[in-house]
Design a protein around this motif. Structure first.
Motif, PDB file in Angstrom:
ATOM      1  N   TYR A 223       1.264  -1.027   0.157  1.00 35.32           N
ATOM      2  CA  TYR A 223       0.147  -0.073   0.255  1.00 35.32           C
ATOM      3  C   TYR A 223       1.122   1.374   0.084  1.00 35.32           C
ATOM      4  O   TYR A 223       1.171   2.196  -0.677  1.00 35.32           O
ATOM      5  CB  TYR A 223      -0.818  -0.150   0.981  1.00 35.32           C
ATOM      6  CG  TYR A 223      -2.078  -0.900   1.073  1.00 35.32           C
ATOM      7  CD1 TYR A 223      -2.974  -1.091   0.397  1.00 35.32           C
ATOM      8  CD2 TYR A 223      -2.323  -1.997   2.146  1.00 35.32           C
ATOM      9  CE1 TYR A 223      -3.999  -1.211  -0.376  1.00 35.32           C
ATOM     10  CE2 TYR A 223      -3.506  -2.537   1.821  1.00 35.32           C
ATOM     11  CZ  TYR A 223      -4.287  -2.997   1.186  1.00 35.32           C
ATOM     12  OH  TYR A 223      -5.041  -3.577   0.857  1.00 35.32           O
ATOM     13  N   LEU A 224       2.048   1.129   0.974  1.00 35.63           N
ATOM     14  CA  LEU A 224       3.078   2.507   0.596  1.00 35.63           C
ATOM     15  C   LEU A 224       3.403   2.687  -0.485  1.00 35.63           C
ATOM     16  O   LEU A 224       3.799   3.614  -1.445  1.00 35.63           O
ATOM     17  CB  LEU A 224       3.614   2.191   1.912  1.00 35.63           C
ATOM     18  CG  LEU A 224       3.861   2.446   3.579  1.00 35.63           C
ATOM     19  CD1 LEU A 224       4.901   2.160   4.003  1.00 35.63           C
ATOM     20  CD2 LEU A 224       3.213   4.157   3.763  1.00 35.63           C
ATOM     21  N   LEU A 225       4.521   1.197  -1.282  1.00 35.34           N
ATOM     22  CA  LEU A 225       4.877   1.539  -2.474  1.00 35.34           C
ATOM     23  C   LEU A 225       4.150   1.731  -3.937  1.00 35.34           C
ATOM     24  O   LEU A 225       4.484   2.456  -4.694  1.00 35.34           O
ATOM     25  CB  LEU A 225       5.609   0.625  -2.670  1.00 35.34           C
ATOM     26  CG  LEU A 225       7.008  -0.550  -1.766  1.00 35.34           C
ATOM     27  CD1 LEU A 225       7.062  -1.609  -1.806  1.00 35.34           C
ATOM     28  CD2 LEU A 225       8.343   0.444  -1.919  1.00 35.34           C
ATOM     29  N   ARG A 233      -0.426  12.344   3.922  1.00 30.98           N
ATOM     30  CA  ARG A 233      -0.275  13.807   3.020  1.00 30.98           C
ATOM     31  C   ARG A 233       0.743  14.391   3.341  1.00 30.98           C
ATOM     32  O   ARG A 233       1.935  14.362   2.139  1.00 30.98           O
ATOM     33  CB  ARG A 233      -1.213  14.504   3.083  1.00 30.98           C
ATOM     34  CG  ARG A 233      -1.018  15.685   1.718  1.00 30.98           C
ATOM     35  CD  ARG A 233      -2.664  16.904   2.278  1.00 30.98           C
ATOM     36  NE  ARG A 233      -1.684  17.955   1.045  1.00 30.98           N
ATOM     37  CZ  ARG A 233      -1.226  18.932   1.828  1.00 30.98           C
ATOM     38  NH1 ARG A 233      -0.258  18.746   3.072  1.00 30.98           N
ATOM     39  NH2 ARG A 233      -0.776  19.959   1.142  1.00 30.98           N
ATOM     40  N   ASP A 234       1.792  14.272   4.241  1.00 29.09           N
ATOM     41  CA  ASP A 234       2.914  14.431   4.590  1.00 29.09           C
ATOM     42  C   ASP A 234       3.280  13.944   4.682  1.00 29.09           C
ATOM     43  O   ASP A 234       5.255  13.689   4.977  1.00 29.09           O
ATOM     44  CB  ASP A 234       2.865  15.685   5.838  1.00 29.09           C
ATOM     45  CG  ASP A 234       1.544  17.111   5.708  1.00 29.09           C
ATOM     46  OD1 ASP A 234       1.185  16.995   3.899  1.00 29.09           O
ATOM     47  OD2 ASP A 234       0.420  16.934   5.830  1.00 29.09           O
ATOM     48  N   ASN A 235       3.535  12.527   5.528  1.00 26.38           N
ATOM     49  CA  ASN A 235       4.593  11.539   6.226  1.00 26.38           C
ATOM     50  C   ASN A 235       4.421  10.309   5.251  1.00 26.38           C
ATOM     51  O   ASN A 235       4.305   9.819   4.632  1.00 26.38           O
ATOM     52  CB  ASN A 235       4.120  11.362   7.517  1.00 26.38           C
ATOM     53  CG  ASN A 235       3.520  12.192   8.422  1.00 26.38           C
ATOM     54  OD1 ASN A 235       2.822  12.671   8.689  1.00 26.38           O
ATOM     55  ND2 ASN A 235       5.277  12.902   9.221  1.00 26.38           N
ATOM     56  N   CYS A 236       5.876  10.024   4.717  1.00 30.95           N
ATOM     57  CA  CYS A 236       6.599   9.742   4.058  1.00 30.95           C
ATOM     58  C   CYS A 236       7.822   8.093   4.554  1.00 30.95           C
ATOM     59  O   CYS A 236       8.685   8.402   5.631  1.00 30.95           O
ATOM     60  CB  CYS A 236       7.613  10.140   2.765  1.00 30.95           C
ATOM     61  SG  CYS A 236       8.622   9.109   1.881  1.00 30.95           S
ATOM     62  N   GLU A 237       7.416   7.214   4.536  1.00 32.07           N
ATOM     63  CA  GLU A 237       8.045   6.152   5.393  1.00 32.07           C
ATOM     64  C   GLU A 237       8.873   5.678   4.954  1.00 32.07           C
ATOM     65  O   GLU A 237      10.232   5.184   5.193  1.00 32.07           O
ATOM     66  CB  GLU A 237       6.930   5.233   5.781  1.00 32.07           C
ATOM     67  CG  GLU A 237       5.692   5.369   6.759  1.00 32.07           C
ATOM     68  CD  GLU A 237       5.849   4.729   7.760  1.00 32.07           C
ATOM     69  OE1 GLU A 237       5.597   3.168   7.596  1.00 32.07           O
ATOM     70  OE2 GLU A 237       6.103   5.495   9.227  1.00 32.07           O
ATOM     71  N   ILE A 238       8.920   5.561   3.456  1.00 31.52           N
ATOM     72  CA  ILE A 238       9.613   4.622   2.725  1.00 31.52           C
ATOM     73  C   ILE A 238       9.586   5.418   1.560  1.00 31.52           C
ATOM     74  O   ILE A 238       8.520   5.364   0.460  1.00 31.52           O
ATOM     75  CB  ILE A 238       9.611   2.577   1.911  1.00 31.52           C
ATOM     76  CG1 ILE A 238       8.684   3.022   2.343  1.00 31.52           C
ATOM     77  CG2 ILE A 238      10.313   2.276   3.518  1.00 31.52           C
ATOM     78  CD1 ILE A 238       7.996   1.459   1.434  1.00 31.52           C
ATOM     79  N   PHE A 239      10.484   4.947   0.063  1.00 31.09           N
ATOM     80  CA  PHE A 239      10.348   5.843  -0.838  1.00 31.09           C
ATOM     81  C   PHE A 239       9.959   4.641  -2.073  1.00 31.09           C
ATOM     82  O   PHE A 239      10.427   3.552  -1.702  1.00 31.09           O
ATOM     83  CB  PHE A 239      11.717   7.200  -1.518  1.00 31.09           C
ATOM     84  CG  PHE A 239      12.245   7.494  -0.826  1.00 31.09           C
ATOM     85  CD1 PHE A 239      11.766   8.512  -1.123  1.00 31.09           C
ATOM     86  CD2 PHE A 239      12.964   7.683   0.121  1.00 31.09           C
ATOM     87  CE1 PHE A 239      11.597  10.202  -0.188  1.00 31.09           C
ATOM     88  CE2 PHE A 239      13.676   8.988   0.638  1.00 31.09           C
ATOM     89  CZ  PHE A 239      12.643  10.701   0.468  1.00 31.09           C
ATOM     90  N   GLY A 240       9.103   4.794  -2.740  1.00 32.67           N
ATOM     91  CA  GLY A 240       8.392   4.381  -3.393  1.00 32.67           C
ATOM     92  C   GLY A 240       8.084   4.505  -5.268  1.00 32.67           C
ATOM     93  O   GLY A 240       8.931   5.421  -5.108  1.00 32.67           O
ATOM     94  N   PHE A 241       6.681   4.259  -5.134  1.00 33.85           N
ATOM     95  CA  PHE A 241       6.325   4.247  -7.258  1.00 33.85           C
ATOM     96  C   PHE A 241       5.237   5.202  -6.623  1.00 33.85           C
ATOM     97  O   PHE A 241       4.619   5.205  -5.873  1.00 33.85           O
ATOM     98  CB  PHE A 241       6.680   2.969  -7.521  1.00 33.85           C
ATOM     99  CG  PHE A 241       7.587   2.358  -7.412  1.00 33.85           C
ATOM    100  CD1 PHE A 241       8.126   2.037  -8.215  1.00 33.85           C
ATOM    101  CD2 PHE A 241       8.143   1.048  -6.174  1.00 33.85           C
ATOM    102  CE1 PHE A 241       9.998   1.554  -8.055  1.00 33.85           C
ATOM    103  CE2 PHE A 241       9.307   1.131  -6.204  1.00 33.85           C
ATOM    104  CZ  PHE A 241       9.891   1.390  -6.926  1.00 33.85           C
ATOM    105  N   ASN A 242       4.429   5.883  -7.855  1.00 35.17           N
ATOM    106  CA  ASN A 242       3.448   5.692  -8.591  1.00 35.17           C
ATOM    107  C   ASN A 242       3.146   4.801  -9.483  1.00 35.17           C
ATOM    108  O   ASN A 242       3.132   4.337 -10.304  1.00 35.17           O
ATOM    109  CB  ASN A 242       3.621   7.418  -9.064  1.00 35.17           C
ATOM    110  CG  ASN A 242       2.138   7.817  -9.798  1.00 35.17           C
ATOM    111  OD1 ASN A 242       1.246   6.999  -9.257  1.00 35.17           O
ATOM    112  ND2 ASN A 242       2.062   8.955  -9.971  1.00 35.17           N
TER     113      ASN A 242
END
Ligand code: PLP
Length: 385
Positions: A223-225, A233-242
């Protein structure tokens, strides 16, 4: 200027064939109902993820009796994202089949891992007895492909995966609604990936895909990736994809899922069994063995012919019947795969199938009389009956 865009008419060029593989016009003849629902999305400006995608994920999970569904941009991304979620990449190996659509292998290569091929069996699926020999210290996962909608030997694959601590990522793009010994394929392995491409059994008006998994940790990561690694909206846990399923496509998927998929699956199975029967009398056409414990959903209907394959296809085309080859070149012999250093002869079964296979239309809009006509033309070509 030279034209590098080589597929602009890929889906329109066969549309005038009477017995065609492509049946998209009929499939979406009730498009006005879908457009009404899309109008609602536009009025609510609910354009990315949102209600329709959420509804799709919930409905699929319920139907497949699977804890989590993650809707993504397409079937290739589905495979790629699962690899990424497991941290599979450079220096790792993933075992798969050379007899598949290019995207299976593409997802492994673009993840940074190395695809390692294992030959298929006469049923076009990976030969589970040859998997163990291909395992090395670098192997991280097995990616079986349920070719044409027939599940691979999942019990054996699961045993091997357990013994060597490997993930099982099932390329299920052909296999929605299939079953293995009465069980959903999702109950085996770590994840199943699906495509909603227009030519798949459950499809939308463009690209789409989804992942099924019963593993909550994996689902959470996926779900994150698929959405930049954003928790909110403001917090990124890991860098991912769109790679989100487009909301408008989710409307189409919800509509088809609710009203059509059962009928599609049923019709394909009935057509395939009818073809099995009709073709069994032709000694030049070898139909595939069926196993009553395995529910095949016939994304494709394929046979092997003993002789004159390409002439048969040409003859059928002249009779307005769209026979095709899925696919004439196994992946290890593709130009793109050169760096893997495989050679002709490495996977004899896959190579033999590539030379003898033919696909006939089997979709839900084909009528019995059309199938009879098609088989009579095949018999005529081989001067049988
Ligand atoms: C269609 C397909 C894919 C890729 O799906 P896309 O949605 O087109 O990206 C992957 N594997 C197999 C076996 C397929 O048939």
């Amino acid at each position: 200027m030279k034209n590098f865009n080589y597929l602009p008419n890929q889906y329109t060029k066969d549309q005038n064939t009477k017995l065609s593989h492509s049946y998209l016009v009929e499939q979406f003849s009730d498009y006005s109902n879908i457009l009404k629902k899309i109008t609602k999305v536009i009025k609510n400006a609910d354009y990315t993820l949102g209600n329709e995608v959420n509804k799709f994920e919930k409905t699929i999970s319920k139907r497949m009796k699977c804890k989590n569904t993650i809707a993504v941009g397409n079937g290739t991304d589905a495979l790629f994202l699962v690899l990424k979620a497991f941290g599979i990449g450079k220096g790792d190996e993933v075992i798969t089949t050379p007899f598949t659509f290019i995207a299976t292998v593409g997802s492994i290569v673009t993840s940074g891992a190395k695809p390692v091929f294992v030959d298929v069996k006469e049923d076009y699926n990976i030969d589970e007895k040859k998997i163990e020999k291909a395992i090395t210290k670098k192997t991280k996962a097995i990616m079986p492909v349920h070719w044409a909608g027939k599940p691979c030997e999942l019990k054996t694959i699961q045993k091997i995966a357990k013994k060597y601590n490997l993930k099982i990522i099932q390329d299920s793009c052909h296999a929605i609604d299939s079953r293995y010994y009465g069980k959903s394929i999702v109950s085996f392995g770590d994840a199943c990936t699906f495509s909603l491409h227009p030519l798949k059994n459950l499809n939308v008006w463009g690209d789409g895909g989804f992942i099924l998994t019963n593993k909550d940790t994996l689902a959470k990561k996926l779900y994150l990736l698929r959405n930049h690694g954003l928790k909110n909206r403001d917090n990124c846990e890991i860098f991912g994809f769109n790679s989100r399923l487009d909301t408008i496509q989710a409307v189409v998927a919800n509509y088809k899922l609710k009203l059509k998929l059962d009928k599609i699956t049923k019709a394909r199975i009935e057509n395939a069994h009818f073809l099995d029967k009709l073709l069994s009398k032709n000694p030049f056409v070898l139909t595939l063995k069926r196993n009553k414990n395995i529910k095949e959903v016939f994304h494709l209907y394929q046979v092997n012919v003993k002789t004159k394959r390409d002439q048969l296809i040409k003859f059928l085309k002249s009779k307005n019947i769209d026979a095709k080859i899925h696919y004439p070149i196994p992946i290890h012999l593709q130009k793109a795969a050169k760096f893997l250093k495989y050679k002709r002869g490495d996977f004899p079964v896959a190579e033999k199938i590539a030379k003898t296979t033919v696909s006939f239309p089997v979709h839900e809009f084909i009528k019995r009389k059309d199938l009879k006509y098609m088989c009579s033309m095949i018999n005529k070509f081989y001067q049988v009956g």
